[in-house]
Design a protein around this motif. Structure first.
Motif, mmCIF file in Angstrom:
data_model
loop_
_atom_site.group_PDB
_atom_site.id
_atom_site.type_symbol
_atom_site.label_atom_id
_atom_site.label_comp_id
_atom_site.label_asym_id
_atom_site.label_seq_id
_atom_site.Cartn_x
_atom_site.Cartn_y
_atom_site.Cartn_z
ATOM 1 N N PRO A 131 -28.066 14.658 62.371
ATOM 2 C CA PRO A 131 -27.580 15.777 63.191
ATOM 3 C C PRO A 131 -27.998 17.108 62.548
ATOM 4 O O PRO A 131 -27.206 17.768 61.867
ATOM 5 N N LEU A 132 -29.241 17.504 62.759
ATOM 6 C CA LEU A 132 -29.808 18.661 62.067
ATOM 7 C C LEU A 132 -29.013 19.935 62.288
ATOM 8 O O LEU A 132 -28.867 20.738 61.365
ATOM 9 N N ASP A 133 -28.473 20.116 63.484
ATOM 10 C CA ASP A 133 -27.701 21.323 63.751
ATOM 11 C C ASP A 133 -26.421 21.383 62.934
ATOM 12 O O ASP A 133 -25.913 22.456 62.627
ATOM 13 N N ARG A 134 -25.899 20.234 62.528
ATOM 14 C CA ARG A 134 -24.693 20.206 61.684
ATOM 15 C C ARG A 134 -25.033 20.310 60.202
ATOM 16 O O ARG A 134 -24.178 20.665 59.400
ATOM 17 N N LEU A 135 -26.260 19.972 59.860
ATOM 18 C CA LEU A 135 -26.665 19.981 58.447
ATOM 19 C C LEU A 135 -27.295 21.302 58.030
ATOM 20 O O LEU A 135 -26.987 21.833 56.970
ATOM 21 N N LEU A 136 -28.209 21.803 58.836
ATOM 22 C CA LEU A 136 -28.958 23.008 58.477
ATOM 23 C C LEU A 136 -28.298 24.241 59.073
ATOM 24 O O LEU A 136 -28.903 25.028 59.786
ATOM 25 N N THR A 137 -27.047 24.406 58.734
ATOM 26 C CA THR A 137 -26.250 25.523 59.238
ATOM 27 C C THR A 137 -26.619 26.811 58.505
ATOM 28 O O THR A 137 -27.170 26.775 57.395
ATOM 29 N N GLN B 200 -27.977 29.878 53.707
ATOM 30 C CA GLN B 200 -27.708 31.054 52.892
ATOM 31 C C GLN B 200 -27.331 30.687 51.464
ATOM 32 O O GLN B 200 -27.645 31.424 50.530
ATOM 33 N N LYS B 201 -26.694 29.552 51.298
ATOM 34 C CA LYS B 201 -26.277 29.138 49.955
ATOM 35 C C LYS B 201 -27.439 28.578 49.132
ATOM 36 O O LYS B 201 -27.523 28.813 47.926
ATOM 37 N N TYR B 202 -28.346 27.841 49.776
ATOM 38 C CA TYR B 202 -29.368 27.113 49.028
ATOM 39 C C TYR B 202 -30.801 27.593 49.242
ATOM 40 O O TYR B 202 -31.723 27.052 48.627
ATOM 41 N N THR B 203 -30.989 28.586 50.099
ATOM 42 C CA THR B 203 -32.339 29.120 50.323
ATOM 43 C C THR B 203 -32.248 30.645 50.437
ATOM 44 O O THR B 203 -31.152 31.182 50.593
ATOM 45 N N PRO B 204 -33.382 31.326 50.412
ATOM 46 C CA PRO B 204 -33.347 32.778 50.605
ATOM 47 C C PRO B 204 -33.282 33.171 52.087
ATOM 48 O O PRO B 204 -33.415 34.348 52.423
ATOM 49 N N LEU C 269 -33.145 18.270 53.067
ATOM 50 C CA LEU C 269 -32.235 17.531 53.950
ATOM 51 C C LEU C 269 -31.219 16.719 53.159
ATOM 52 O O LEU C 269 -30.053 16.632 53.541
ATOM 53 N N GLN C 270 -31.649 16.139 52.052
ATOM 54 C CA GLN C 270 -30.720 15.367 51.228
ATOM 55 C C GLN C 270 -29.617 16.280 50.688
ATOM 56 O O GLN C 270 -28.445 15.910 50.677
ATOM 57 N N LYS C 271 -29.987 17.474 50.258
ATOM 58 C CA LYS C 271 -28.990 18.431 49.786
ATOM 59 C C LYS C 271 -28.081 18.873 50.929
ATOM 60 O O LYS C 271 -26.864 19.036 50.740
ATOM 61 N N ALA C 272 -28.651 19.042 52.111
ATOM 62 C CA ALA C 272 -27.853 19.428 53.272
ATOM 63 C C ALA C 272 -26.831 18.348 53.611
ATOM 64 O O ALA C 272 -25.687 18.653 53.968
ATOM 65 N N VAL C 273 -27.228 17.080 53.494
ATOM 66 C CA VAL C 273 -26.292 15.974 53.732
ATOM 67 C C VAL C 273 -25.174 16.015 52.696
ATOM 68 O O VAL C 273 -23.997 15.881 53.027
ATOM 69 N N GLU C 274 -25.541 16.219 51.436
ATOM 70 C CA GLU C 274 -24.541 16.313 50.356
ATOM 71 C C GLU C 274 -23.559 17.459 50.629
ATOM 72 O O GLU C 274 -22.345 17.293 50.504
ATOM 73 N N PHE C 275 -24.082 18.603 51.017
ATOM 74 C CA PHE C 275 -23.263 19.770 51.328
ATOM 75 C C PHE C 275 -22.340 19.480 52.510
ATOM 76 O O PHE C 275 -21.147 19.780 52.474
ATOM 77 N N TYR C 276 -22.884 18.876 53.552
ATOM 78 C CA TYR C 276 -22.107 18.527 54.748
ATOM 79 C C TYR C 276 -20.973 17.566 54.402
ATOM 80 O O TYR C 276 -19.834 17.776 54.814
ATOM 81 N N ALA D 55 -19.539 17.081 51.505
ATOM 82 C CA ALA D 55 -18.548 17.754 50.672
ATOM 83 C C ALA D 55 -17.627 18.592 51.539
ATOM 84 O O ALA D 55 -16.409 18.623 51.323
ATOM 85 N N ARG D 56 -18.184 19.275 52.536
ATOM 86 C CA ARG D 56 -17.380 20.096 53.443
ATOM 87 C C ARG D 56 -16.441 19.222 54.268
ATOM 88 O O ARG D 56 -15.311 19.598 54.520
ATOM 89 N N GLN D 57 -16.927 18.043 54.685
ATOM 90 C CA GLN D 57 -16.107 17.136 55.478
ATOM 91 C C GLN D 57 -14.939 16.608 54.651
ATOM 92 O O GLN D 57 -13.822 16.518 55.137
ATOM 93 N N SER D 58 -15.211 16.278 53.397
ATOM 94 C CA SER D 58 -14.150 15.737 52.555
ATOM 95 C C SER D 58 -13.139 16.809 52.149
ATOM 96 O O SER D 58 -11.994 16.510 51.846
ATOM 97 N N ASP D 59 -13.578 18.077 52.179
ATOM 98 C CA ASP D 59 -12.666 19.189 51.898
ATOM 99 C C ASP D 59 -11.837 19.549 53.126
ATOM 100 O O ASP D 59 -10.955 20.415 53.047
ATOM 101 N N GLY D 60 -12.164 18.941 54.256
ATOM 102 C CA GLY D 60 -11.433 19.227 55.491
ATOM 103 C C GLY D 60 -11.852 20.503 56.174
ATOM 104 O O GLY D 60 -11.119 21.068 56.959
ATOM 105 N N LYS D 61 -13.070 20.961 55.898
ATOM 106 C CA LYS D 61 -13.547 22.214 56.508
ATOM 107 C C LYS D 61 -14.474 21.936 57.638
ATOM 108 O O LYS D 61 -15.077 20.954 57.782
#
Length: 119
Positions: A41-47, A52-56, A104-111, A113-119
């Protein structure tokens, strides 16, 4: 008759694997980039938040625009249409990632982590 997706069996099996804890990451590490771009789900991963957090860049559209591969208004789905070598070159040149697959792998990891934080 099931659709075989890189050893994950049919589509139902892929969906179930994605729902399991760490499942998306396993998929992100196991499938080739072409299949990832189709299945994740690219739209949910590459937000914008991730970009902004991982790229310029403010968005995936901005990354595509800088590369001359799209416009700033493009959605994450647009990257599936970009030649892989150009996409990888742009990611490697302008981010800390060596390829689109790594981003993409980092985006999945970030996604996840956000899901497990309840955000």
């Amino acid at each position: 008759m099931g659709l075989n997706l890189g050893g994950f069996g049919d589509l139902k099996g892929l969906i179930e694997k994605a729902k399991a804890p760490g499942g998306l990451m396993e998929i992100a590490k196991s499938l080739p980039l072409d299949q990832l771009l189709e299945k994740l789900p690219l739209d949910r991963l590459l937000t914008p938040e991730f970009m902004q957090k991982y790229t310029p860049f403010q968005s995936i559209g901005e990354l595509l625009q800088k590369a001359g591969l799209g416009s700033a208004a493009d959605s994450a789905q647009r990257i599936a249409e970009v030649p892989r070598d150009q996409l990888d070159a742009q990611v490697k040149e302008n981010t800390s990632f060596g390829s689109m697959q790594q981003l993409l792998q980092k985006a999945v990891e970030f996604y996840q982590a956000r899901q497990s934080d309840g955000k």
